[in-house]
Design a protein around this motif. Structure first.
Motif, PDB file in Angstrom:
ATOM      1  N   PRO A 124       0.823  -1.204   0.000  1.00 21.28           N
ATOM      2  CA  PRO A 124       0.000   0.000   0.000  1.00 21.28           C
ATOM      3  C   PRO A 124       0.864   1.263   0.000  1.00 21.28           C
ATOM      4  N   LEU A 129      -0.453   5.659   6.654  1.00 27.58           N
ATOM      5  CA  LEU A 129      -0.957   4.303   6.532  1.00 27.58           C
ATOM      6  C   LEU A 129      -1.609   3.889   7.841  1.00 27.58           C
ATOM      7  N   LYS A 144      -2.787  -1.551  10.355  1.00 34.14           N
ATOM      8  CA  LYS A 144      -2.862  -2.826   9.635  1.00 34.14           C
ATOM      9  C   LYS A 144      -1.989  -2.792   8.377  1.00 34.14           C
ATOM     10  N   GLN A 145      -2.017  -1.686   7.645  1.00 35.56           N
ATOM     11  CA  GLN A 145      -1.200  -1.548   6.433  1.00 35.56           C
ATOM     12  C   GLN A 145       0.286  -1.528   6.782  1.00 35.56           C
ATOM     13  N   LYS A 146       0.643  -0.857   7.868  1.00 38.93           N
ATOM     14  CA  LYS A 146       2.042  -0.826   8.299  1.00 38.93           C
ATOM     15  C   LYS A 146       2.529  -2.222   8.672  1.00 38.93           C
ATOM     16  N   TYR A 175       1.356  -5.076   7.557  1.00 37.99           N
ATOM     17  CA  TYR A 175       1.445  -5.856   6.321  1.00 37.99           C
ATOM     18  C   TYR A 175       2.730  -5.509   5.571  1.00 37.99           C
ATOM     19  N   SER A 176       3.032  -4.234   5.438  1.00 39.86           N
ATOM     20  CA  SER A 176       4.256  -3.798   4.760  1.00 39.86           C
ATOM     21  C   SER A 176       5.488  -4.338   5.475  1.00 39.86           C
TER      22      SER A 176
END
Length: 55
Positions: free
Chosen positions: A13, A21, A24-26, A28-29
């Protein structure tokens, strides 16, 4: 953000303009980048061994 964006099944993302972000996006990254780094290290080791064998 690591790697090439949009060249495979995993696209990380992007941070929206003027935003951040989500947690959750952090996460995942972080997990994708951690896996990618391990794979890149393994490939690097294999390349070094090949160079040592061919002299």
């Amino acid at each position: 953000m690591g790697g090439y964006q949009g060249t495979g099944p995993i696209a990380l993302p992007k941070k929206p303009p003027g935003g951040e972000l989500t947690t959750k996006q952090k996460a995942y990254s972080y997990s994708v980048n951690r896996l990618r780094a391990a794979v890149e290290r393994a490939i690097s080791h294999l390349k070094n061994w090949k160079i040592l064998k061919t002299g």
